[in-house]
Design an enzyme around this catalytic site. Structure first.
Site, short mmCIF file in Angstrom:
data_model
loop_
_atom_site.label_atom_id
_atom_site.label_comp_id
_atom_site.label_asym_id
_atom_site.label_seq_id
_atom_site.Cartn_x
_atom_site.Cartn_y
_atom_site.Cartn_z
CD GLU A 121 2.83 -0.72 -14.56
OE1 GLU A 121 4.03 -1.15 -15.04
OE2 GLU A 121 2.62 0.66 -15.03
N GLY A 143 9.06 19.17 -23.43
CA GLY A 143 10.82 19.03 -24.47
C GLY A 143 9.92 20.83 -24.18
NE ARG A 164 3.45 -20.53 -4.44
CZ ARG A 164 3.11 -19.87 -3.30
NH1 ARG A 164 2.10 -20.52 -2.24
NH2 ARG A 164 1.67 -18.90 -3.45
CE LYS A 199 5.44 -19.39 2.81
NZ LYS A 199 4.13 -18.77 2.59
CD GLN A 255 12.29 23.35 -30.19
OE1 GLN A 255 11.69 23.21 -30.41
NE2 GLN A 255 13.46 23.61 -29.33
CG PHE A 275 7.97 -13.13 -2.62
CD1 PHE A 275 7.28 -13.48 -3.18
CD2 PHE A 275 9.82 -13.38 -1.86
CE1 PHE A 275 8.18 -15.00 -3.64
CE2 PHE A 275 9.96 -14.90 -3.13
CZ PHE A 275 8.82 -15.83 -3.43
N1 COA Z 1 7.51 -21.62 -1.73
C1 COA Z 1 6.59 -21.02 -0.84
N2 COA Z 1 6.21 -20.94 -0.68
C2 COA Z 1 6.19 -19.33 -1.42
C3 COA Z 1 6.83 -19.11 -3.04
C4 COA Z 1 7.60 -21.02 -2.89
N3 COA Z 1 8.74 -20.91 -3.75
N4 COA Z 1 6.69 -18.75 -3.83
C5 COA Z 1 5.92 -17.63 -2.60
N5 COA Z 1 5.76 -17.82 -1.70
C6 COA Z 1 4.80 -17.30 -0.58
C7 COA Z 1 5.18 -16.65 -0.49
O1 COA Z 1 6.24 -16.47 1.18
C8 COA Z 1 3.74 -15.29 0.39
O2 COA Z 1 3.31 -16.66 1.48
P1 COA Z 1 3.16 -15.56 2.55
O3 COA Z 1 2.32 -14.13 1.77
O4 COA Z 1 2.45 -16.60 3.50
O5 COA Z 1 4.59 -15.13 4.16
C9 COA Z 1 2.82 -16.13 -0.85
O6 COA Z 1 3.74 -17.03 -1.69
C10 COA Z 1 2.86 -15.20 -1.73
O7 COA Z 1 3.16 -14.01 -1.81
P2 COA Z 1 3.60 -12.62 -2.66
O8 COA Z 1 4.18 -11.54 -2.87
O9 COA Z 1 2.24 -12.30 -1.06
O10 COA Z 1 2.39 -12.84 -3.67
P3 COA Z 1 0.85 -11.82 -3.86
O11 COA Z 1 -0.32 -12.88 -5.02
O12 COA Z 1 -0.42 -11.56 -2.87
O13 COA Z 1 0.80 -10.38 -4.00
C11 COA Z 1 1.99 -8.73 -5.36
C12 COA Z 1 1.25 -10.06 -5.75
C13 COA Z 1 3.02 -9.12 -7.02
C14 COA Z 1 1.02 -7.00 -5.20
C15 COA Z 1 3.31 -8.81 -4.55
O14 COA Z 1 3.94 -10.06 -4.61
C16 COA Z 1 3.80 -7.67 -4.11
O15 COA Z 1 3.59 -6.74 -3.81
N6 COA Z 1 5.71 -7.35 -4.73
C17 COA Z 1 6.32 -6.09 -4.41
C18 COA Z 1 5.56 -5.39 -5.51
C19 COA Z 1 5.58 -6.04 -6.84
O16 COA Z 1 6.90 -6.38 -7.97
N7 COA Z 1 4.26 -5.36 -7.57
C20 COA Z 1 4.83 -5.73 -9.26
C21 COA Z 1 4.24 -7.22 -9.67
S1 COA Z 1 4.47 -7.08 -11.40
#
Ligand code: COA
Length: 482
Positions: A194, A302, A93, A130, A304, A152
């Site tokens: 995690e 295991g 982003r 977007k 052992q 995401f």
């Molecule tokens: N341009 C425009 N928008 C972007 C973008 C870009 N290049 N990259 C990301 N975004 C937007 C996404 O579209 C999303 O928007 P929306 O919610 O309006 O649709 C927003 O950024 C946030 O994405 P999101 O994945 O919800 O981030 P988050 O910080 O709220 O949540 C996690 C983070 C990790 C909890 C979540 O991504 C998740 O549960 N992921 C799957 C499980 C996972 O991998 N977890 C471990 C991470 S180590």
């Protein structure tokens, strides 16, 4: 490594190698590189490589990844693919980038180690997915990549407009790979990190001591573990594509990945129906088992019996410990080493079943011996007679271990704003595929290079994309027009 003529123009950053385009459906107007014929001998069988170990090309050369990952799970996956030779293009982003760039920063205003250690060997382009112009760039990327990898929150990719149907229509060969917290079911909409995965996947309930609360582990089995699973899924989908010609979706849920790594605990859950788990120390202590697999402290997973024992210096050094396994075939050697030769024939100690009720006493006795030696002395003495032991190595000791440096498992990387830092290199060693660990990209460092050299946008088109603000800052008037 012998130098090959580059197939495309080189990046300005000297440390980066240009990766060739091959084996993908070409986008309109872009030329695909002809498939490389394997070297053959007279019988048309491939010759073994004549180059030194790990010096003959890259396993995933020609594979290009659209990397839409962030934080840890997805980046672990794409970093592995990059190490194995894929050209990984990370979409970030504008202005912000992967959130980890700014998390746990040890040096102000410099990409954090959290980011740099998970994003080696990648290129970075900033893109507002977007925006209309951003989507135009994404479409071109989809048409010129082999796999899209994302982690995401559930539904975010669809909300951007990148549905599976749309991606598949743009590029039917595209593999779309996702990490999610949970698979389909009651929790599929949840965001997951995690430790949530460690708890939901069965790790926390089986980690820790019986009389204490559940514990999370230091190993990032939810994030990095799932990233590893995803990488294998992607490579398998690419292999299958060689037969079918089409891409497919790959999903790894973090709960599933953790549960897979806790497989032996589900084994024990079913064994419980047939009686107590006699290799757990609670059996020897006459403590009844409940309905679910209990936390087993440092008991061996295991068959052992094993335990962590103090070594010389434990009073001041928190890592002066060793994992000691009383493996049945070397029991007599253990008795000799610890000064208990009489245990070799004593019916209360000679055979494994007889030892089970008195394991605590046995380990206490062994510990009286280990506390007279350093963990390294114990390791040397035990390994000399094939007794398996594991010294508890601190991160400091691992960072300084010369053998890990020699194999490239610990590497020193130079970074333009951070300077030199240590990283964990590629733990997967291929005899024909070298891993050169290069630094993580700066935010948007390769935006121009990717737009012009990879996606072949004309200068006028690039000017239009940039003026719209899709790749970063742009005049307010222009952004409003977009
Ligand atoms: N341009 C425009 N928008 C972007 C973008 C870009 N290049 N990259 C990301 N975004 C937007 C996404 O579209 C999303 O928007 P929306 O919610 O309006 O649709 C927003 O950024 C946030 O994405 P999101 O994945 O919800 O981030 P988050 O910080 O709220 O949540 C996690 C983070 C990790 C909890 C979540 O991504 C998740 O549960 N992921 C799957 C499980 C996972 O991998 N977890 C471990 C991470 S180590």
């Amino acid at each position: 490594m012998a130098k090959k003529k580059p197939a495309r123009a080189k990046s300005k950053a000297a440390s980066r190698k240009v990766v060739k385009l091959a084996s993908r459906k070409p986008a309109p107007k872009l030329k695909a590189k002809a498939a490389v014929k394997p070297k053959t001998n007279g019988n048309r069988l491939p010759k073994p490589s004549s180059k030194p170990f790990g010096k003959d090309g890259k396993a995933l050369d020609g594979i290009r990844i659209l990397d839409f990952t962030h934080v840890q799970s997805g980046p672990t996956c794409t970093q592995l693919l990059a190490w194995l030779g894929a050209d990984v293009i990370k979409i970030e982003r504008p202005g912000v980038g992967d959130i980890t760039r700014g998390q746990l920063q040890d040096v102000p205003n410099v990409d954090s180690l959290y980011f740099t250690m998970l994003n080696h060997n990648k290129r970075s382009i900033t893109l507002d997915s977007k925006s209309k112009q951003g989507m135009k760039v994404l479409e071109r990327l989809v048409k010129n990549c082999d796999a899209l990898v994302e982690n995401f929150a559930p539904g975010a990719l669809d909300r951007m407009g990148l549905t599976w149907e749309r991606i598949h229509a743009w590029n039917p060969r595209m593999v779309v790979a996702s990490v999610k917290g949970f698979g389909p079911g009651p929790y599929e909409e949840c965001k997951v990190y995690e430790n949530v995965a460690q708890c939901a996947g069965g790790s926390a309930s089986t980690t820790g001591f019986r009389d204490g609360p559940p514990l999370v582990t230091g190993a990032q089995i939810g994030d990095s573990g799932t990233g590893l699973h995803l990488a294998l899924g992607i490579v398998c989908a690419l292999v299958q594509r060689n037969r079918t010609g089409r891409g497919q979706r790959v999903l790894t849920a973090m709960q599933d990945g953790v549960l897979n790594l806790c497989r032996v605990k589900l084994r024990d859950q079913q064994r419980l129906a047939h009686g107590p788990l006699n290799e757990y120390s609670q059996y020897g202590e006459n403590i009844p088992f409940g309905e679910a697999v209990p936390r087993a402290g440092n008991d061996s997973g295991g068959g052992q019996p094993g335990w962590i024992l103090k070594c010389k210096g434990w009073e001041t050094d928190p890592d002066a410990y060793i994992y000691f396994i009383t493996q049945a075939p070397v029991w007599e050697k253990i008795c000799e080493l610890i000064g208990k030769p009489e245990w070799k024939t004593d019916p209360e100690y000679a055979k494994p079943p007889a030892r089970l009720p008195r394991l605590k006493h046995i380990f206490n006795t062994i510990e009286q011996w280990t506390t007279t030696k350093t963990k390294f002395e114990v390791m040397e003495l035990c390994n000399a007679v094939d007794i398996p032991v594991g010294p508890i190595l601190s991160m400091k000791e691992l960072a300084e271990e010369p053998s890990l440096r020699a194999t490239g498992t610990i590497v020193e990387v130079d970074h333009p704003t951070r300077g030199k830092y240590l990283s964990v290199g590629n733990p997967i060693k291929l005899s024909d595929s070298i891993t050169e660990v290069t630094r993580s990209p700066l935010l948007g460092e390769h935006t121009n290079e990717i737009l012009s050299k990879v996606l072949k946008f004309t200068p006028a088109e690039i000017a239009e994309i940039k003026a719209s603000g899709a790749t970063g800052e742009a005049p307010k008037a222009k952004m409003a027009a977009e």
